[in-house]
Structure formats: C-alpha cells, structure tokens
Design a protein around this motif. Structure first.
Motif, short mmCIF file in Angstrom:
data_model
loop_
_atom_site.label_atom_id
_atom_site.label_comp_id
_atom_site.label_asym_id
_atom_site.label_seq_id
_atom_site.Cartn_x
_atom_site.Cartn_y
_atom_site.Cartn_z
N PRO A 47 0.81 -1.22 0.00
CA PRO A 47 0.00 0.00 0.00
C PRO A 47 0.85 1.27 0.00
O PRO A 47 2.06 1.22 0.22
N GLU A 48 0.18 2.39 -0.27
CA GLU A 48 0.78 3.73 -0.31
C GLU A 48 1.69 3.92 -1.51
O GLU A 48 1.55 4.85 -2.27
N MET A 49 2.64 3.02 -1.66
CA MET A 49 3.59 3.08 -2.77
C MET A 49 4.03 1.65 -3.05
O MET A 49 4.43 0.93 -2.14
N ASP A 50 3.91 1.20 -4.30
CA ASP A 50 4.29 -0.19 -4.57
C ASP A 50 5.81 -0.36 -4.54
O ASP A 50 6.57 0.61 -4.50
N GLY A 51 6.24 -1.62 -4.55
CA GLY A 51 7.66 -1.91 -4.44
C GLY A 51 8.46 -1.42 -5.62
O GLY A 51 9.66 -1.15 -5.49
N LEU A 52 7.82 -1.31 -6.77
CA LEU A 52 8.51 -0.83 -7.96
C LEU A 52 8.93 0.63 -7.79
O LEU A 52 10.09 1.00 -8.01
N GLU A 53 7.98 1.48 -7.38
CA GLU A 53 8.30 2.89 -7.18
C GLU A 53 9.26 3.07 -6.00
O GLU A 53 10.17 3.91 -6.05
N ALA A 54 9.05 2.27 -4.96
CA ALA A 54 9.96 2.34 -3.81
C ALA A 54 11.39 1.99 -4.23
O ALA A 54 12.35 2.63 -3.80
N SER A 55 11.53 0.98 -5.08
CA SER A 55 12.86 0.59 -5.56
C SER A 55 13.49 1.73 -6.35
O SER A 55 14.69 2.03 -6.19
N ARG A 56 12.70 2.36 -7.22
CA ARG A 56 13.23 3.49 -8.01
C ARG A 56 13.77 4.58 -7.09
O ARG A 56 14.85 5.13 -7.32
N ARG A 57 13.00 4.89 -6.04
CA ARG A 57 13.40 5.99 -5.16
C ARG A 57 14.62 5.62 -4.32
O ARG A 57 15.52 6.45 -4.11
N ILE A 58 14.66 4.41 -3.85
CA ILE A 58 15.80 3.96 -3.05
C ILE A 58 17.07 3.94 -3.89
O ILE A 58 18.12 4.45 -3.49
N LEU A 59 16.98 3.36 -5.07
CA LEU A 59 18.16 3.22 -5.92
C LEU A 59 18.57 4.53 -6.58
O LEU A 59 19.72 4.68 -6.99
N GLY A 60 17.63 5.46 -6.68
CA GLY A 60 17.94 6.74 -7.31
C GLY A 60 18.29 7.84 -6.34
O GLY A 60 18.59 8.96 -6.74
N SER A 61 18.26 7.52 -5.04
CA SER A 61 18.52 8.54 -4.03
C SER A 61 19.99 8.61 -3.67
O SER A 61 20.65 7.58 -3.55
N PRO A 62 20.51 9.80 -3.45
CA PRO A 62 21.92 9.94 -3.04
C PRO A 62 22.11 9.81 -1.54
O PRO A 62 23.23 9.89 -1.05
N HIS A 63 21.02 9.55 -0.81
CA HIS A 63 21.10 9.64 0.65
C HIS A 63 21.66 8.40 1.33
O HIS A 63 22.15 8.47 2.44
N GLN A 64 21.53 7.23 0.70
CA GLN A 64 21.87 6.02 1.45
C GLN A 64 22.85 5.10 0.73
O GLN A 64 22.77 3.90 0.81
N GLY A 65 23.82 5.68 0.06
CA GLY A 65 24.85 4.84 -0.54
C GLY A 65 24.30 3.98 -1.66
O GLY A 65 23.51 4.42 -2.47
N THR A 66 24.71 2.73 -1.69
CA THR A 66 24.32 1.85 -2.78
C THR A 66 23.73 0.54 -2.27
O THR A 66 24.37 -0.51 -2.36
N PRO A 67 22.52 0.56 -1.72
CA PRO A 67 21.90 -0.69 -1.30
C PRO A 67 21.54 -1.53 -2.52
O PRO A 67 21.37 -0.99 -3.62
#
Length: 222
Positions: free
Chosen positions: A58-78
C-alpha cells in the motif's frame, strides 16, 4: 555482516523472513517496512546492504519504492532483491530496469532465500539468470525493442560485446570464462568495464539493455 531491510505488507511474511535471516551468522535484519513509502524512509535511515522488497504494497508499490531507493543519493548503494510470483512478470522486468539486482520467488526454499541475499550483497547481482532471462524475453516479445543502440556501444571492444551477449543469455561468470577460454578474474574485469562504459549498476541492467536494444533477440541461446 549483511544488513537487510524487509519490505512487505504482511506481518507474518516479515516475521518469517526475519526468523530465517537472523538465524544466519552473517546476516542481520536491521528494519522492517509495511509500505513502499516506509521502505524508502527506512532505507534512508538505516542504510542497509540489501532491501528485500515486495512488489504489492500500500501507499507506494515496491517498484516505485525501488526506483526511489536506488535513485537517491542519501543512502549509498543498497541492493534491492525483489520478492515476486510468476504472475508478476512485467513488474519483475520493470524492477530490474529500475536497478533491482534480482528476484526471489515467494515460495522459494529458505536455503535459496539465504543464498539470494548473500549473492546480491556480494554484487553478483542476478539470481537464477536463466529464469530472469525468460521473464525478460516474455515482456520484450510483447513490447519489441524500440530504444535503439546507445552511442556508448561504440566504446565497447569486441571481447566486451562477447561477454555482454553471454551475460544476457543467462550465463554466470564461470560459464562465460569457459566459453571464451578466459579466467574468471578477466571476466569480472570485462564486466566492470561494461558497467562503467554503459553507466549501469549491475548485470541485471545489462540483461535488460541487451534485450531492449536488440543486441540479442528473445530465444537466442547461441
């Protein structure tokens, strides 16, 4: 120690995954998320090595969440390891295109889950390449390559193109080394050059690009 974030909207699923992974000496579950938005927040806060990501949340699917996590400069390279079922082929393809490192079926044995986390954490990045290739082929067959060959392809050597094609056909490093009569260390070097020249994260994205640009065709196993 491999630090893992669990992202799944079902409490029982998260508890089961935690029990399996925390029992390993080299793996630690550092957080849980029940929504995609929460997964993004937790990834930024906890900086895990691997995010085990469900697609349907809910709220945000895993696909969009993955895009934001992998595209963010805040948390290195998970690394993102997608939890999936075979009826979500298109989502798996899109998750890999977004930068996810691989996928694991929800009904996989616990040993396979543990190995998948380790493989992704080490950067080998693609679990069950033959299955992944089949999922990509299914999607590309329905949506033929349209993006054309990027100009970066002109910078690739013939040997790098050979390695590129074999990766896209689902071969692991050992198999590629045997086919090309090269050492595994040399293959890893070629893969590193491919990722750098094509500005990609890992071999999962290499496979997607190979099919999208028509470098290889669905069903091509030569």
């Amino acid at each position: 120690m491999i630090r893992v974030l669990l992202a799944d909207d079902q409490t029982l699923v998260r508890e089961g995954l935690r029990m399996i992974l925390d029992a390993q000496e080299d793996i630690e579950v550092v957080g849980e998320a029940a929504t995609g938005a929460e997964a993004v927040r937790q990834a930024r806060l906890l900086a895990p090595d691997v995010v085990l990501m469900d697609i349907r949340m809910p709220e945000m699917d895993g696909l969009e969440a993955s895009r934001r996590i992998l595209g963010s400069p805040h948390q290195g390279t998970p690394k993102v390891l997608v939890l999936t079922t075979f009826d979500l082929n298109e989502y798996v393809y899109m998750a890999m295109k977004a930068g996810a490192s691989g996928f694991i079926l929800k009904d996989a044995p616990r040993r396979q889950l543990i190995e998948a986390v380790r493989i992704v954490a080490e950067g080998d990045a693609l679990l069950a390449p033959a299955i992944t290739r089949r999922l990509i082929e299914e999607f590309v067959t329905r949506q033929p390559p349209t993006s054309g060959v990027p100009p970066q392809f002109e910078t690739l050597t013939e040997r790098e193109l050979d390695v590129f094609r074999l990766i896209a056909r689902g071969h692991n490093n050992q198999e590629i080394a045997e086919k090309l009569y090269l050492g595994r260390a040399t293959i890893k070097t070629h893969i590193g050059h491919l990722l750098t020249k094509l500005d990609l994260r890992d071999r999962a994205q290499l496979i997607v690009l190979a099919y999208e640009t028509g470098l290889i065709q669905p069903g091509d196993t030569n």
